[in-house]
Design an enzyme around this catalytic site. Structure first.
Site: not given
Ligand code: PLP
Length: 510
Positions: A125
């Site tokens: 993120k």
């Molecule tokens: C947020 C997250 C996801 C999922 O991503 P999306 O964009 O919500 O589909 C997968 N793996 C990790 C480690 C995350 O923090």
């Protein structure tokens, strides 16, 4: 473009404007869309013109991540100048990631993994949340008398990545709410040690859904004007429905494709599939946007855990959230409402806002919707969907470590298992697996998967043990955590939230 309303009026939309997935008449500039987050009718902002122009792959081949990003972003966020985007990208990624490449591609056996976790909080993120504050700052230039207050509920990763991105960004403040007993110890420590004069962190009694619904209800009362709020403040969220959070994620699809070309694994214009561990459907939707911009994407592989509402949807055409919620080893994918799917439905239904609005109404009111067979067939041509149980996930971690010496986190492992399912059905096209977290954020689970037991209760000791066992390095941002001072100790109840937010807002935007 020109289109007719139901009353027969001719409406002319300005080029490059964004509109709501549920109503094309609700339009905004890109900067307005970034400041607001959601459209006023609860829809998501989409650009009518996305895909009208494509990117010449040849021109990207020799570029670094930092050079490539402004080019891709200028196609997604019309309204920002090239100079603005170049400066924003520099601030976001220069010296903030532990890898010079930002998102390196590594080989694991015959497969390619795109490592998205080298940012300042070791979560994928970071890539979006290092950019969003830059884009917000630029958007604020059009609103010289306003400031932005970001409110976010988090189950762990989003909170820290957002705090880190917004720290000391001019004319912004950020307040993160987390469920008191709902995050891991490391995640909580990451948040409560956050520095910066515009950052706030507060625990809430209850679980993540409680935290999320309390923040939502603040936004609802705010829009209904149930109380007075300062009129120079725009309240916004750092949620993945914001177009300013989605767009930066498109870049690494292009970047990883170019790395495969450079590594000699493919030739320019060969088709490639991507496998994506999915929760809110943001990361994988970015892959669809990349395809619309001309990247030769063969299949997008949707990987889910025991909360496999998306697998069922792509198999049956019915999205049904009336089902139990499971806590799994991959908590960031424990989600039953994949908000960004709405954008896919919009584009895939030939930008039918009325139809998209109807589906979302049905989901809100009845808990499910069913798409038409035509739309379902179209989706099946581009998407493959599968899921892993916790056991599959643990086996994948162990298998990949024992065979290749590579350590995966549980989210990536869910993706790996589903990628193997997919490759049994279709193996002509190379597949890139998106790796979304550092294994050190989940040391206990990863250690247990590899060694069959958890030798300590202490997260930091477990990081050390995992490092010793696997010969890999603990990311510095995690290893330094236990020496940092705790700066945030607030905890509030549901009843106190509104007053707390208002007084904190004044303080953080001082
Ligand atoms: C947020 C997250 C996801 C999922 O991503 P999306 O964009 O919500 O589909 C997968 N793996 C990790 C480690 C995350 O923090």
């Amino acid at each position: 473009m020109v289109f007719m309303t139901m009353q027969g009026e001719k409406v002319i939309l300005m080029k490059n404007f964004f509109s709501s997935t549920r109503n094309k008449m609700l339009t905004s500039s890109v900067k307005g869309a970034i400041l607001q987050g959601l459209a006023p009718d609860g829809g998501l902002y989409v650009c009518e013109d996305l895909g009208n122009t494509t990117i010449d792959l040849q021109t990207l081949l020799e570029l670094t991540y930092e050079e490539m990003a402004p080019i891709i972003l200028s196609h997604l966020l019309p309204g920002f100048t090239k100079e603005e985007l170049t400066t924003a990208v520099h601030h976001a990624y220069h010296d903030t990631f532990s890898s010079k490449e930002v998102t390196p591609v590594v080989s694991v056996g015959d497969d390619s993994l795109l490592e998205l976790f080298h940012g300042p909080t070791s979560a994928f993120k970071d890539i979006a949340l290092q950019m969003l504050p830059q884009l917000m700052s630029l958007s604020l230039k059009e609103e010289p008398n306003k400031k932005v207050m970001i409110l976010t509920a988090t189950s762990g990763d989003t909170g820290k990545a957002a705090l880190c991105g917004f720290q000391d960004v001019d004319r912004t403040g950020i307040l993160v709410f987390y469920p008191k007993d709902g995050t891991s110890k490391v995640q909580e420590l990451q948040m409560v040690t956050q520095e910066g004069k515009n950052t706030g962190v507060c625990a809430l009694y209850g679980n993540f859904d409680d935290a999320q619904s309390q923040v939502k209800s603040f936004f609802n009362s705010l829009s209904k004007k149930d109380f007075t709020s300062p009129d120079d403040v725009i309240f916004s969220s750092a949620n993945s429905i914001n177009i300013g959070r989605l767009a930066p994620q498109v870049v690494y699809y292009f970047y990883s494709y170019m790395q495969l070309v450079k590594q000699g694994k493919i030739s320019l214009s060969d088709r490639v599939s991507f496998c994506v561990p999915t929760g809110n459907f943001g990361d994988i939707l970015a892959g669809y946007y990349a395809k619309l911009l001309g990247l030769p994407v063969h299949k997008l592989v949707v990987a889910s855990n025991a909360n496999h509402i998306l697998t069922d949807f792509f198999k049956t055409g019915v999205y049904d959230k009336r089902r139990p919620f499971h806590k799994t080893l991959s908590p960031s994918m424990d989600i039953l409402i994949s908000s960004n799917l709405e954008r896919l439905l919009y584009y895939m239904s030939d930008k039918d806002d009325v139809y998209t609005g109807k589906l979302m109404k049905s989901l809100n009111e009845e808990g499910f919707y069913e798409i038409t067979p035509e739309l379902h067939n179209k989706l099946k041509k581009l998407f493959y969907a599968g899921y892993s149980s916790d056991e599959d996930c643990q086996q994948a971690i162990k298998h990949v470590y024992d065979t290749y010496g590579y350590v995966m986190d549980p989210h990536t492992a869910v993706g790996y298992h589903v990628m193997k399912q997919y490759q049994q059905e279709e193996s002509e096209y190379p597949c890139i697996l998106l790796s979304t977290a550092s294994p050190y954020k989940f040391s206990a689970q990863v250690y247990e998967a590899i060694e069959g037991m958890i030798p300590s209760n202490d997260e930091f000791e477990l990081m050390e043990l995992l490092s010793k066992k696997t010969g890999t390095t603990i990311p510095t941002n995690l290893s330094v955590l236990h020496n940092k001072s705790i700066l945030h100790t607030d905890i509030v109840t549901k009843e106190q939230i509104k007053d707390y937010v208002l007084s904190k807002t004044e303080y953080l935007l001082r």
